[in-house]
Design a protein around this motif. Structure first.
Motif, PDB file in Angstrom:
ATOM      1  N   ASN A 137      79.384 -21.300  43.857  1.00  0.00           N
ATOM      2  CA  ASN A 137      80.656 -21.594  43.172  1.00  0.00           C
ATOM      3  C   ASN A 137      80.428 -22.299  41.835  1.00  0.00           C
ATOM      4  N   LYS A 138      79.445 -21.807  41.122  1.00  0.00           N
ATOM      5  CA  LYS A 138      78.983 -22.495  39.913  1.00  0.00           C
ATOM      6  C   LYS A 138      80.085 -22.658  38.866  1.00  0.00           C
ATOM      7  N   LYS A 139      80.808 -21.604  38.613  1.00  0.00           N
ATOM      8  CA  LYS A 139      81.830 -21.652  37.569  1.00  0.00           C
ATOM      9  C   LYS A 139      82.935 -22.637  37.921  1.00  0.00           C
ATOM     10  N   ASP A 164      73.989 -21.139  32.575  1.00  0.00           N
ATOM     11  CA  ASP A 164      73.681 -19.713  32.546  1.00  0.00           C
ATOM     12  C   ASP A 164      74.849 -18.944  31.929  1.00  0.00           C
ATOM     13  N   THR A 166      77.293 -17.494  33.229  1.00  0.00           N
ATOM     14  CA  THR A 166      78.601 -17.638  33.883  1.00  0.00           C
ATOM     15  C   THR A 166      79.362 -18.865  33.402  1.00  0.00           C
ATOM     16  N   ILE A 167      78.675 -19.861  32.827  1.00  0.00           N
ATOM     17  CA  ILE A 167      79.359 -21.103  32.453  1.00  0.00           C
ATOM     18  C   ILE A 167      79.198 -21.486  30.988  1.00  0.00           C
TER      19      ILE A 167
END
Length: 252
Positions: A137-139, A164, A166-167
């Motif tokens: 759930n990185k974002k 990365d 995604t963020i």
């Protein structure tokens, strides 16, 4: 070169030699969760091992270690308040250049509380912080992390790590320094080249995050080689592989 984020206590003696031979002259070793951090005593022993034993192991191979010490979100002991109480004294060690790595893993209320308390200590002391972003759930977790940071500390004193594709868009316009973790399960040297080619090098610091997970102690020099082979200017390469880290951590 400077590797901006490692976990020296998980690596063999020979890795420090490999790093020094490859041209890495310094690294930041961060506190983390090498075992079950059940009490503050375990956390303090972890800190002591880094600052004493691992510093000596690295130095014997020509590698200078600096340290970021704090409560990792996976290392919150039942008596974590004892660690928070001693953090200001711990930061007086000249080799301790930041509180870290701290942040959120699951965004539980306890994680958020410990994170905010450490940020407030850093803000009071004008200290730097290294902030963890998770794989899962990185974002979503990063967005919550960012909002907490903006409410509690000056962004220019924050390095957000494991950035990365995604963020990066949600962080690039803030005043944070951004860590690129070149590691087999996170980002390849080629991926790092693509991201830096798209976003520039002014805000980024390279690191290997070498730990007990699949890791490469030569991630930083391999990424430098990738940039060089793709025509990056040597001054720009030095920015992302050394200058930005040296400036952020105030080390030579």
């Amino acid at each position: 070169m400077i590797d901006g984020h490692i976990h020296a206590d998980t690596r063999p003696y020979e890795d420090f030699e490999k790093m020094a031979i490859s041209g890495i002259n310094a690294a930041i070793s961060c506190a983390h969760d090498p075992l079950k951090m059940s009490t503050s005593a375990v956390i303090f022993d972890h800190f002591d091992r880094l600052v004493n034993n691992d510093r000596e192991r690295a130095a014997k191979n020509g590698l200078t270690l600096y340290f970021a010490l704090g409560i990792h979100p996976r290392s919150i002991s039942s008596d974590f308040e004892k660690v928070l109480h001693k953090l200001p004294k711990i930061l007086k060690n000249e080799r301790v250049v930041a509180i870290g790595e701290i942040g959120l893993e699951t965004t539980s209320p306890k994680e958020i509380d410990v994170f905010i308390q450490q940020l407030r200590i850093a803000d009071d002391l004008k200290a730097k912080v290294i902030v963890h972003t998770p794989r899962t759930n990185k974002k979503e977790v990063t967005e919550i992390t960012k909002n907490i940071l903006l409410e509690n500390i000056e962004p220019k004193r924050v390095l957000i790590d494991h950035v990365d594709f995604t963020i990066v868009d949600s962080l690039i316009d803030e005043q944070f320094t951004l860590g690129l973790t070149v590691q087999p399960l996170k980002m390849s040297p080629k991926d790092a080249f693509i991201l830096l080619n798209d976003y520039g090098l002014e805000k980024f610091v390279l690191n290997s995050d070498m730990s007990s997970s699949p890791s490469d102690p030569l991630s930083v020099p391999k990424t430098v080689h990738e940039l060089r082979m793709n025509g990056f200017d040597e001054k720009d390469i030095q920015l992302v592989s050394e200058t930005n880290a040296a400036k952020f951590f105030n080390i030579s």
